[in-house]
Design a protein around this motif. Structure first.
Motif, PDB file in Angstrom:
ATOM      1  N   UNK A 219      29.644 -21.842  15.690  1.00  0.00           N
ATOM      2  CA  UNK A 219      29.436 -22.579  14.444  1.00  0.00           C
ATOM      3  C   UNK A 219      30.760 -23.028  13.824  1.00  0.00           C
ATOM      4  N   UNK A 220      31.863 -22.419  14.250  1.00  0.00           N
ATOM      5  CA  UNK A 220      33.171 -22.864  13.748  1.00  0.00           C
ATOM      6  C   UNK A 220      33.410 -24.319  14.160  1.00  0.00           C
ATOM      7  N   UNK A 221      33.099 -24.622  15.409  1.00  0.00           N
ATOM      8  CA  UNK A 221      33.310 -25.966  15.930  1.00  0.00           C
ATOM      9  C   UNK A 221      32.311 -26.953  15.330  1.00  0.00           C
ATOM     10  N   UNK A 222      31.085 -26.506  15.114  1.00  0.00           N
ATOM     11  CA  UNK A 222      30.036 -27.430  14.663  1.00  0.00           C
ATOM     12  C   UNK A 222      29.845 -27.472  13.158  1.00  0.00           C
ATOM     13  N   UNK A 223      30.326 -26.441  12.427  1.00  0.00           N
ATOM     14  CA  UNK A 223      30.035 -26.376  11.001  1.00  0.00           C
ATOM     15  C   UNK A 223      31.246 -26.124  10.106  1.00  0.00           C
ATOM     16  N   UNK A 224      32.288 -25.523  10.618  1.00  0.00           N
ATOM     17  CA  UNK A 224      33.417 -25.162   9.748  1.00  0.00           C
ATOM     18  C   UNK A 224      34.457 -26.270   9.633  1.00  0.00           C
ATOM     19  N   UNK A 225      34.652 -27.042  10.692  1.00  0.00           N
ATOM     20  CA  UNK A 225      35.669 -28.092  10.669  1.00  0.00           C
ATOM     21  C   UNK A 225      35.004 -29.455  10.516  1.00  0.00           C
ATOM     22  N   UNK A 226      35.818 -30.446  10.166  1.00  0.00           N
ATOM     23  CA  UNK A 226      35.309 -31.810  10.074  1.00  0.00           C
ATOM     24  C   UNK A 226      34.876 -32.311  11.450  1.00  0.00           C
ATOM     25  N   UNK A 271      38.724 -18.345  10.868  1.00  0.00           N
ATOM     26  CA  UNK A 271      37.269 -18.157  10.910  1.00  0.00           C
ATOM     27  C   UNK A 271      36.871 -17.216  12.045  1.00  0.00           C
ATOM     28  N   UNK A 272      37.544 -17.310  13.195  1.00  0.00           N
ATOM     29  CA  UNK A 272      37.240 -16.393  14.295  1.00  0.00           C
ATOM     30  C   UNK A 272      37.471 -14.953  13.875  1.00  0.00           C
ATOM     31  N   UNK A 273      38.599 -14.710  13.221  1.00  0.00           N
ATOM     32  CA  UNK A 273      38.918 -13.355  12.780  1.00  0.00           C
ATOM     33  C   UNK A 273      37.889 -12.847  11.763  1.00  0.00           C
ATOM     34  N   UNK A 274      37.569 -13.666  10.779  1.00  0.00           N
ATOM     35  CA  UNK A 274      36.627 -13.257   9.730  1.00  0.00           C
ATOM     36  C   UNK A 274      35.255 -12.941  10.309  1.00  0.00           C
ATOM     37  N   UNK A 275      34.770 -13.829  11.170  1.00  0.00           N
ATOM     38  CA  UNK A 275      33.450 -13.611  11.779  1.00  0.00           C
ATOM     39  C   UNK A 275      33.447 -12.346  12.625  1.00  0.00           C
TER      40      UNK A 275
END
Length: 397
Positions: A219-226, A271-275
């Motif tokens: 979801x980082x790639x699809x939802x966190x970044x533009x 985001x990877x670290x937080x998740x």
């Protein structure tokens, strides 16, 4: 195609040099024989050299006139830990080592330019011929810089070139801005509590936690970044367990992240670290998070790219130069040099593989493939590009 006659006349010798280097590949920071070949040729042509910069690096210096400006031309020398399956005469003589990326050709092209420049010197200033070790993961560019490359060799700009399979032979490509991605790797260890697989309630299953982390990361790639910012997050290894009836204590996720900008990289790592940490906490597990930044994005400077494009066009014609070549998520440590000096990195088409001698492997002629071989037709083209770049950048007025 407007090639320099003295270089085309020297092509057969350049081919011999290239194929000799191909037959004797050396891995990162082990390029002693290759460096000796380079040093011997430069010395033979009367070019002063610096050795040992970046452990095995070699820098040649050619000066002419009273000009104080300098230009750097860089070629990488190292091979890959690949078992070559080609059987032609110049195939690797060292098991498990291969020039599967064409660095042998890069060295030969720069040597061809060095020979011409040493003889003709139609420029005003200093040319620095940078033969760099350890591009393939060793960060040899950064090591040469740490050893004083830019302080001992004061250049105003630096340029690089890489052969590119899949692009027609002799076609150039470049683009201003990001052209190659950053290279980063991660290793995340989820620590749970082992138990009998028939009694999962008595343990903390790290495999299920790792699965949750892996799915959430996407979801980082699809939802966190533009959506208009590029990023790749690939999990390439998952390690856990050793028996069918045992819930293990640990599970490990390993992979790579690629981005074209540092801002996006910062976001992805955070985001990877937080998740990972919060997911592990939700399951009463623990996590060790390691994220390593290897190479930054390779970003071409606009002015120097426009300059290099005009030089390319003067050699092969406008129709043979792609001025907006598609960036690649592959990485390249020339990026370190472009962080310190203006410059441009270009692709030179290596063709589809039809140039390969009888005895090549059945695989494609792609980079990092055991059937790859550099296209020797590029030797005079690349060498001519280096010379014309120098003459245009350091005009002999």
């Amino acid at each position: 195609m407007k090639l320099l006659d003295p270089i085309t006349e020297f092509q057969s010798e350049l081919q011999q040099i290239r194929r000799d280097i191909h037959a004797h590949p050396e891995l990162c920071f082990e390029e002693q024989r290759t460096a000796n070949v380079v040093a011997q040729k430069l010395t033979e042509w009367g070019i002063p050299i610096i050795r040992g910069m970046g452990i095995t690096g070699v820098v040649g210096m050619i000066s002419n006139g009273a000009g104080t400006r300098g230009i750097g031309l860089r070629a990488d020398m190292d091979a890959l830990p690949v078992q070559e399956i080609n059987s032609f005469p110049h195939a690797s003589k060292h098991a498990g080592k291969m020039h599967a990326c064409g660095h042998d050709g890069h060295v030969a092209m720069l040597l061809g330019a060095a020979r011409y420049l040493s003889k003709h010197r139609n420029f005003d200033g200093t040319v620095y011929l940078i033969f760099q070790p350890a591009e393939e993961g060793g960060g040899g560019a950064k090591k040469m810089m740490d050893d004083g490359l830019f302080s001992q060799c004061p250049m105003d700009a630096v340029f690089g070139m890489h052969n590119w399979p899949g692009i027609a032979t002799g076609t150039f490509g470049a683009t201003a801005g990001p052209m190659m991605a950053s290279s980063n790797e991660f290793e995340v260890v989820v620590r749970g509590k082992g138990a009998h697989a028939a009694q999962p309630h008595k343990g903390i299953d790290p495999i299920m936690v790792a699965i949750q982390i892996a799915q959430s990361w996407q979801t980082i790639v699809t939802r966190s970044k533009s959506p208009i910012d590029s990023a790749v997050l690939s999990i390439t290894q998952i390690h856990a367990g050793s028996a069918t009836n045992v819930i293990p204590d640990e599970a490990c996720l390993i992979g790579t992240v690629r981005t074209f900008t540092t801002d996006v990289l910062d976001l992805v790592e955070q985001r990877m670290r937080t998740i990972a940490e919060h997911t592990a906490q939700a399951f009463d597990a623990q996590v060790d998070f390691r994220f390593t930044r290897n190479y930054p994005p390779l970003v071409n400077h606009a002015k120097e790219t426009a300059f290099a494009i005009e030089v390319m066009k003067s050699i092969v014609g406008e129709n043979m130069v792609n001025t907006h070549v598609e960036p690649t998520m592959g990485a390249e440590d020339f990026a370190f040099m472009l962080q310190e000096k203006p410059g441009c990195y270009v692709f030179l088409g290596n063709g589809e593989g039809g140039h390969r001698d009888c005895g090549h492997g059945i695989g494609p002629c792609n980079l990092h493939n055991p059937s790859y071989d550099f296209n020797d037709q590029l030797l005079p083209i690349g060498a001519t590009y280096w010379v014309r770049l120098v003459e245009a950048y350091l005009p002999n007025t």
